[in-house]
Design an enzyme around this catalytic site. Sequence first.
Site, PDB file in Angstrom:
ATOM      1  N   ARG A 296       4.339  10.873  49.428  1.00  0.00           N
ATOM      2  CA  ARG A 296       4.647  10.936  50.855  1.00  0.00           C
ATOM      3  C   ARG A 296       4.920  12.385  51.246  1.00  0.00           C
ATOM      4  O   ARG A 296       5.729  13.068  50.617  1.00  0.00           O
ATOM      5  CB  ARG A 296       5.872  10.064  51.170  1.00  0.00           C
ATOM      6  CG  ARG A 296       6.311  10.121  52.627  1.00  0.00           C
ATOM      7  CD  ARG A 296       7.506   9.199  52.859  1.00  0.00           C
ATOM      8  NE  ARG A 296       7.962   9.262  54.246  1.00  0.00           N
ATOM      9  CZ  ARG A 296       9.157   9.686  54.626  1.00  0.00           C
ATOM     10  NH1 ARG A 296      10.044  10.090  53.724  1.00  0.00           N
ATOM     11  NH2 ARG A 296       9.492   9.706  55.902  1.00  0.00           N
TER      12      ARG A 296
ATOM     13  N   HIS B 246       8.463  15.339  61.180  1.00  0.00           N
ATOM     14  CA  HIS B 246       9.629  15.421  60.305  1.00  0.00           C
ATOM     15  C   HIS B 246      10.501  16.588  60.767  1.00  0.00           C
ATOM     16  O   HIS B 246      10.561  17.641  60.138  1.00  0.00           O
ATOM     17  CB  HIS B 246       9.197  15.611  58.848  1.00  0.00           C
ATOM     18  CG  HIS B 246      10.260  15.284  57.848  1.00  0.00           C
ATOM     19  ND1 HIS B 246      10.128  14.301  56.889  1.00  0.00           N
ATOM     20  CD2 HIS B 246      11.488  15.810  57.654  1.00  0.00           C
ATOM     21  CE1 HIS B 246      11.210  14.235  56.148  1.00  0.00           C
ATOM     22  NE2 HIS B 246      12.059  15.150  56.594  1.00  0.00           N
TER      23      HIS B 246
ATOM     24  N   ASN C 188      14.599   4.716  54.877  1.00  0.00           N
ATOM     25  CA  ASN C 188      15.281   5.672  54.011  1.00  0.00           C
ATOM     26  C   ASN C 188      16.683   5.135  53.764  1.00  0.00           C
ATOM     27  O   ASN C 188      17.410   4.845  54.715  1.00  0.00           O
ATOM     28  CB  ASN C 188      15.360   7.050  54.667  1.00  0.00           C
ATOM     29  CG  ASN C 188      13.997   7.661  54.917  1.00  0.00           C
ATOM     30  OD1 ASN C 188      12.971   7.084  54.576  1.00  0.00           O
ATOM     31  ND2 ASN C 188      13.987   8.842  55.518  1.00  0.00           N
TER      32      ASN C 188
END
Length: 513
Positions: free
Chosen positions: A112, A156, A343
């Site tokens: 990832r 991100h 997460n």
Amino acid sequence: MWRIGCHGYYSLLIVVLHVIVLRGSASVQIATANYSRDDFPPAPHFVFGAGTSAYQVEGAAFEDGRTPSIWDTFAHSGRFGDNNNGDIACDMYHKYKEDVQLMVDTGLEAFRFSISWSRVIPNGRGPVNPKGVQYYNSLINELIRHGIQPHVTLFHYDVPQELEDEYGGWLGRKIVKDFTAFADVCFREFGDRVSYWSTMNEANVFVMGGYDLGIFPPGRCSAPFGSNCTGGSSATEPYIATHNILLAHASTARLYKEKYQAKQHGLIGLDILTYGLVPLTNSTEDVKAAERVHDFFHGWFLNPLVFGDYPESMKKIAGSRLPSFTPHQSKLLKGSCDFFGLNHYRTMYIKDDPDSLKTNQRDYLGDMAAKMLSKQGHVPSGQFPIDPAGLQIVLEHLKEVYSNPPVFIYENGQMTYHNTSLDASLNDTSRVEYMEAFMGGLLEAMKNGSNAKGYFVWSFMDLFELFDGLKSTFGLYYVDFNDPDLNRYAKFSAHWYSSFLRGRTINQYLQDH
């Protein structure tokens, strides 16, 4: 990842979430079952991998046309000390072939990573940077060549600084169009080889840290809820940014499903941070508080994406500060995720805090009207308690409330402080104990019906962490940041994970070592 994210930041974030550490025995469950890779579904139906993100590993911050993002600006503000930034990071931009070979040596089935918006489209919109596209094509091709499945995150924490300066980034509605256009480029250029796309990483944490507390990029907040911020409103901006993120996701998902999915056969989702949320006591107040925190922390994103609207508790408490969806927007949001990325690092115990609602000056965290408490137990300071039951709680909640959607555990791992002693850093037995327990907990959840499709360790190697730069680490591989060559060294956890991925049982490897 959120250290609490990438990751030294997890412990710090716990502090700012009004967490009280409860000393005493924690709910530690270290898996000792003799399970192996063969006890999980085979790839590609279930994959084991590891993760990174662009700013945290690539470096080459000023090379080949890349321009600054809000993370560059945040890191260069001096928050982490002099020269503690991602300008060089792990230099994966130049060392990606070496790093993919390490993935092969480890036996990773998937990797990832994220794509830097400002590397692909330097101005945030407009002309595409051919060298940026070339880099990601090269990385993806290298992964595919070695049978490693790419999982790509589009955002991100790194809005192009130019868009932040022009209209406030996620605070401006223009970003919906600009983000969709960026995603379009990525789907067009890379989608023939990428089957798993996440629009956002830890979206709930990003808005909390970036717009309420000011501890993440872009560092916005207002007193008394945050400090050292140059501007912002902790009472309103987390809700505004979230609304625009959700609309951008819906727009991007619609684009992918209408234009690319039939030909590329990929899936698109969104990633959030999750906690196992447990009432501190059996009192009615604490039980209701835990439900409310579920709504504010998880449901803030999950409910619009599954049901088309925010949770009722949020609408009641936040009132006009929480934007509304039009019927058309609600329709676009509902069912827009083919999967969810989760997460997960720890469990939180919830105590009712009604006094926080008695003031008109409330931020997003105050609206929760609850305190999040951590049982540290005997775990060393700076490390996460080992409590895999929290992950099982999250997966059971998704199964019961959200119809058991497909999920990837996109981040899970143990934080330690970066040590300049190579021998001390390589002997990361605490990371092995943590991974062993959570992988075992995930296996139990799957036996109970969880629709989990993969597990990714955070992180593949030591990198530039969100909260404290190079001071903490989650890596399977040690990176010597004092060495100009940034050499990588396999830690005990890398060897253990590799043994597991090659079919040896947990007990077999530990008995031999």
